[in-house]
Design a protein around this motif. Structure first.
Motif, short mmCIF file in Angstrom:
data_model
loop_
_atom_site.label_atom_id
_atom_site.label_comp_id
_atom_site.label_asym_id
_atom_site.label_seq_id
_atom_site.Cartn_x
_atom_site.Cartn_y
_atom_site.Cartn_z
N VAL A 140 1.95 11.66 -10.24
CA VAL A 140 1.37 13.00 -10.22
C VAL A 140 2.46 14.06 -10.41
O VAL A 140 2.29 15.01 -11.18
CB VAL A 140 0.57 13.24 -8.92
CG1 VAL A 140 0.21 14.70 -8.74
CG2 VAL A 140 -0.67 12.37 -8.90
N ALA A 141 3.60 13.88 -9.73
CA ALA A 141 4.69 14.85 -9.86
C ALA A 141 5.26 14.86 -11.27
O ALA A 141 5.57 15.93 -11.80
CB ALA A 141 5.78 14.53 -8.84
N SER A 142 5.42 13.69 -11.88
CA SER A 142 5.98 13.67 -13.24
C SER A 142 5.00 14.25 -14.25
O SER A 142 5.41 14.79 -15.27
CB SER A 142 6.36 12.24 -13.64
OG SER A 142 5.21 11.44 -13.75
N PHE A 143 3.71 14.16 -13.97
CA PHE A 143 2.72 14.77 -14.84
C PHE A 143 2.66 16.28 -14.64
O PHE A 143 2.55 17.04 -15.60
CB PHE A 143 1.34 14.16 -14.55
CG PHE A 143 0.21 14.78 -15.33
CD1 PHE A 143 0.02 14.47 -16.65
CD2 PHE A 143 -0.65 15.69 -14.73
CE1 PHE A 143 -1.01 15.04 -17.38
CE2 PHE A 143 -1.68 16.26 -15.44
CZ PHE A 143 -1.87 15.93 -16.77
N VAL A 149 4.04 22.86 -14.80
CA VAL A 149 4.28 23.98 -13.88
C VAL A 149 5.53 24.74 -14.29
O VAL A 149 5.55 25.97 -14.31
CB VAL A 149 4.39 23.46 -12.43
CG1 VAL A 149 4.87 24.56 -11.50
CG2 VAL A 149 3.05 22.92 -11.97
N SER A 150 6.59 24.02 -14.67
CA SER A 150 7.85 24.69 -14.99
C SER A 150 7.82 25.36 -16.36
O SER A 150 8.46 26.38 -16.56
CB SER A 150 9.01 23.72 -14.89
OG SER A 150 8.86 22.69 -15.85
N SER A 151 7.10 24.80 -17.33
CA SER A 151 7.12 25.38 -18.68
C SER A 151 6.17 26.55 -18.85
O SER A 151 6.37 27.37 -19.72
CB SER A 151 6.78 24.30 -19.71
OG SER A 151 5.43 23.90 -19.56
N SER A 152 5.16 26.65 -18.03
CA SER A 152 4.18 27.71 -18.22
C SER A 152 4.55 29.01 -17.51
O SER A 152 3.79 29.96 -17.52
CB SER A 152 2.80 27.24 -17.75
OG SER A 152 2.83 27.05 -16.36
N GLY A 153 5.70 29.04 -16.86
CA GLY A 153 6.10 30.24 -16.14
C GLY A 153 5.35 30.45 -14.85
O GLY A 153 5.33 31.55 -14.31
N SER A 154 4.72 29.43 -14.38
CA SER A 154 3.93 29.56 -13.16
C SER A 154 4.73 29.20 -11.92
O SER A 154 4.16 29.08 -10.84
CB SER A 154 2.68 28.68 -13.26
OG SER A 154 3.07 27.34 -13.46
N GLY A 155 6.02 29.03 -12.06
CA GLY A 155 6.85 28.67 -10.91
C GLY A 155 6.81 29.71 -9.81
O GLY A 155 6.85 29.37 -8.63
N ALA A 177 0.83 -1.21 0.00
CA ALA A 177 0.00 0.00 0.00
C ALA A 177 0.86 1.25 0.00
O ALA A 177 0.58 2.21 -0.73
CB ALA A 177 -0.93 -0.01 1.20
N PHE A 178 1.92 1.27 0.82
CA PHE A 178 2.82 2.43 0.84
C PHE A 178 3.52 2.60 -0.49
O PHE A 178 3.70 3.73 -0.96
CB PHE A 178 3.85 2.29 1.96
CG PHE A 178 3.30 2.49 3.35
CD1 PHE A 178 2.04 3.00 3.56
CD2 PHE A 178 4.05 2.14 4.45
CE1 PHE A 178 1.53 3.19 4.84
CE2 PHE A 178 3.56 2.32 5.73
CZ PHE A 178 2.30 2.84 5.92
N SER A 179 3.92 1.50 -1.10
CA SER A 179 4.60 1.59 -2.40
C SER A 179 3.66 2.12 -3.48
O SER A 179 4.07 2.90 -4.34
CB SER A 179 5.15 0.22 -2.81
OG SER A 179 6.15 -0.18 -1.90
N LEU A 180 2.39 1.69 -3.44
CA LEU A 180 1.42 2.23 -4.40
C LEU A 180 1.22 3.74 -4.19
O LEU A 180 1.09 4.49 -5.15
CB LEU A 180 0.09 1.50 -4.27
CG LEU A 180 0.05 0.10 -4.86
CD1 LEU A 180 -1.30 -0.56 -4.55
CD2 LEU A 180 0.29 0.12 -6.34
N GLY A 181 1.21 4.16 -2.93
CA GLY A 181 1.12 5.59 -2.64
C GLY A 181 2.33 6.36 -3.17
O GLY A 181 2.19 7.45 -3.72
N ASP A 182 3.52 5.76 -3.00
CA ASP A 182 4.73 6.40 -3.53
C ASP A 182 4.67 6.49 -5.05
O ASP A 182 5.03 7.53 -5.64
CB ASP A 182 5.97 5.62 -3.11
CG ASP A 182 6.25 5.73 -1.62
OD1 ASP A 182 5.69 6.64 -0.97
OD2 ASP A 182 7.03 4.89 -1.11
#
Length: 91
Positions: free
Chosen positions: A54-57, A62-68, A43-48
């Motif tokens: 989500v972070a890779s998506f 976030v970084s390319s749109s200038g919204s940093g 379960a923890f591994s699935l959460g990781d």
């Protein structure tokens, strides 16, 4: 591998899982511990994996749109708001 080698995970297993082990069960105690440990680690591994997905998506968007800049301001504002709420509640 990170979850399995983390000493905090071992401490969690030693303090949390014994309440779910039934000494009168047909299965031996060590097998119950092993089975519960595999389930919790899975379960923890699935959460990781979900967090990484989500972070890779979100990271390229976030970084390319200038919204940093606004992401830093919003997350900083959330942290300041949470600390203010804690201070108001406990002081």
């Amino acid at each position: 591998m990170v979850e399995a080698l983390n000493p905090k995970t071992a401490l969690f297993f030693l303090t949390f899982l014994p309440q779910f082990v039934d000494p009168q069960a047909a299965m031996p105690n060590w097998l119950q511990f092993l089975l519960l440990g595999v389930i919790v680690n899975g379960a923890f591994s699935l959460g990781d994996l979900a967090s990484v997905g989500v972070a890779s998506f979100a990271a390229p968007r976030v970084s390319s749109s200038g919204s940093g800049a606004w992401v830093s301001k919003v997350s900083g504002g959330i942290l300041v708001g949470l600390s203010a709420a804690i201070m108001v509640r406990f002081v």
